[in-house]
Design a protein around this motif. Sequence first.
Motif, short mmCIF file in Angstrom:
data_model
loop_
_atom_site.label_atom_id
_atom_site.label_comp_id
_atom_site.label_asym_id
_atom_site.label_seq_id
_atom_site.Cartn_x
_atom_site.Cartn_y
_atom_site.Cartn_z
N ASP A 171 0.86 -1.19 0.00
CA ASP A 171 0.00 0.00 0.00
C ASP A 171 0.90 1.24 0.00
N TYR A 172 1.28 1.67 -1.19
CA TYR A 172 2.23 2.78 -1.31
C TYR A 172 1.62 4.09 -0.83
N ALA A 173 0.32 4.30 -1.02
CA ALA A 173 -0.32 5.54 -0.59
C ALA A 173 -0.19 5.73 0.92
N MET A 174 -0.31 4.64 1.69
CA MET A 174 -0.17 4.75 3.13
C MET A 174 1.26 5.10 3.53
N VAL A 175 2.22 4.53 2.84
CA VAL A 175 3.62 4.86 3.13
C VAL A 175 3.89 6.33 2.83
N PHE A 176 3.38 6.84 1.73
CA PHE A 176 3.58 8.25 1.40
C PHE A 176 2.86 9.16 2.40
N THR A 177 1.75 8.71 2.96
CA THR A 177 1.04 9.49 3.97
C THR A 177 1.88 9.63 5.24
#
Length: 403
Positions: A171-177
Amino acid sequence: MSRRDARASPASSGPGQPLTAVVLEGFASRLAFGLLSFSLPLYAYALGLPIAQIGLMLATNVFIAALLKPVAGVLIDRIGVRTAYVMAVLLRTLVLVALIFAFAPAHLFAVRVLHGVAIALRDPASSTVLAALGGKNAVAQRFAWYQTVKSVAGSAGQFSAGVLLSVLLDDYAMVFTVAAVLSGIPLIVILWGLRGPLVQQLRVPRQQRPPRAPRSLRAALIPYAGLGAMMTGTAYLMANLLPVLAVEYMGLAPAAAGTLYLVKSVVSLTGPAWGWVADRVSLRLVLGVRAFGNAVSSLLWLLFPGYAGLLAGKIADDVGKAAFAPAWGAVMAQVSAIDPSRRTQSLAWMSTAEDAGEMAGPVVAGVIWSLFGLPALLIVRTFLAVITEVYAWFLSRRPGLSR
């Protein structure tokens, strides 16, 4: 004002407070971008970008920074390092927020452009504080501690990214968050610590600057800027592509690949020792260690293509980086002190040379890897490291560099 009030006044703060603010900002920002540096190449690969385009995308921010830093140096001399720092932190946080909503390769390139603008403002500002405040006798050690803190934070971020991607099922979006939240924290630190008369004095009024840069400044700037570009370019032939090498080429799980970056946290702790050697024993000696590390790491990755070889090569590479940071910082401080009225501009040009190497490295690496394979890339990196070592030795014999 009473003596007690003077001690309590922010305006009376010594160099320790601005230096502490810069170090703390470096820690928080590198922690955030450690998450990014590990995740972004893998995310780009998942979106379908070939290796050559990933290398180009990774170099985009550095390309923009290299174009803008000379102009940013002039701007920072006028607006001050504090204002430049605040602008840089805000832009950098916006970069990570934008990545949460990036779902196409074009989005990644656009975000890297914005990141380049933030780098162009931040790097000369931080170098100016480190070079100008705290005295000349420990300048390499200041840069060493700064780089050590950044390296430890970056390694922690890269390791955490590998763990998060494994736990969150990519889940790349969570890492970027998570990275965006961490990136915004330094704004408080900069507003608190980067103030006072010493910081204000770094802003040189335009009317006090001589009309032309002295010839001695240009003569010192060009050869050492070339060395910075060669050192950084050789290192970045593999630095950004190492996660792809470990995960996609050698088949390691993201969490296993992330453990490679824990080594950097340990090796980076040698930075202050290298800074002491550069300040007290020999700056010339420490300056050439990075090229040696680049060559050894390339050979290890070439001859031992497995986890053990990756780990040993990472150690050699990180030792070279830990030694180079304080030595290069001391060189930049010496060159920028030739003309204090243009200190930030000189530092911006030196940093631009580093960016040129960092920009060219991933692009050249992507092309060589795509056309000739990974072994050819590692052989080229070894050869370039030897040439750079020879040039560093030759340059160290020139007059003008102390110790």
